[in-house]
Design an enzyme around this catalytic site. Structure first.
Site, PDB file in Angstrom:
ATOM      1  CG  HIS A 198       8.971 -30.146 -10.537  1.00 48.73           C
ATOM      2  ND1 HIS A 198      10.204 -29.558 -10.306  1.00 48.73           N
ATOM      3  CD2 HIS A 198       8.259 -29.381  -9.531  1.00 48.73           C
ATOM      4  CE1 HIS A 198      10.018 -28.414  -9.403  1.00 48.73           C
ATOM      5  NE2 HIS A 198       8.936 -28.271  -8.973  1.00 48.73           N
ATOM      6  CB  SER A 199       9.860 -27.080 -12.848  1.00 45.98           C
ATOM      7  OG  SER A 199      10.102 -25.859 -13.310  1.00 45.98           O
TER       8      SER A 199
END
Length: 102
Positions: free
Chosen positions: A69-70
């Protein structure tokens, strides 16, 4: 059955994946949610990639699905590059995805 390694983004920790991990485990998957070392001088992307590669090696994981994520997207891409025969798939969840050579 594949093993999921869930890698968080900046300013988070492995705890951010608790609900997702619970659902995957309920389906019978092995799920690891490591917390990356805090960023400080000398700790950055290379360190975080090495942490995930080390986790894969330490647990002798094969058939791994890396989820990032990210900022975790950068980490899983590097780790997947380091251990291509052990990683089945990379999943970038609202994540940074580097261009070839980055």
């Amino acid at each position: 059955m594949p093993t999921f390694v869930l890698v968080h983004g900046s300013w988070l920790g492995g705890w951010a994946w608790e609900r997702v991990a619970a659902g995957l485990r309920a389906s019978g998957h092995t799920v690891l949610c490591p917390s990356l070392a805090p960023a400080e001088p000398g700790v950055g992307l290379r360190t975080h990639i090495a942490e995930i590669v080390g986790l894969i090696d330490r647990h002798a994981l094969t058939d791994v699905i890396l989820v990032g994520h990210s900022y975790g997207g950068m980490v899983i891409t590097g780790a997947g590059h380091e251990r291509p025969r052990r990683v089945r798939q990379l999943v970038c969840l609202d994540a940074f995805f580097p261009s070839p050579g980055e």
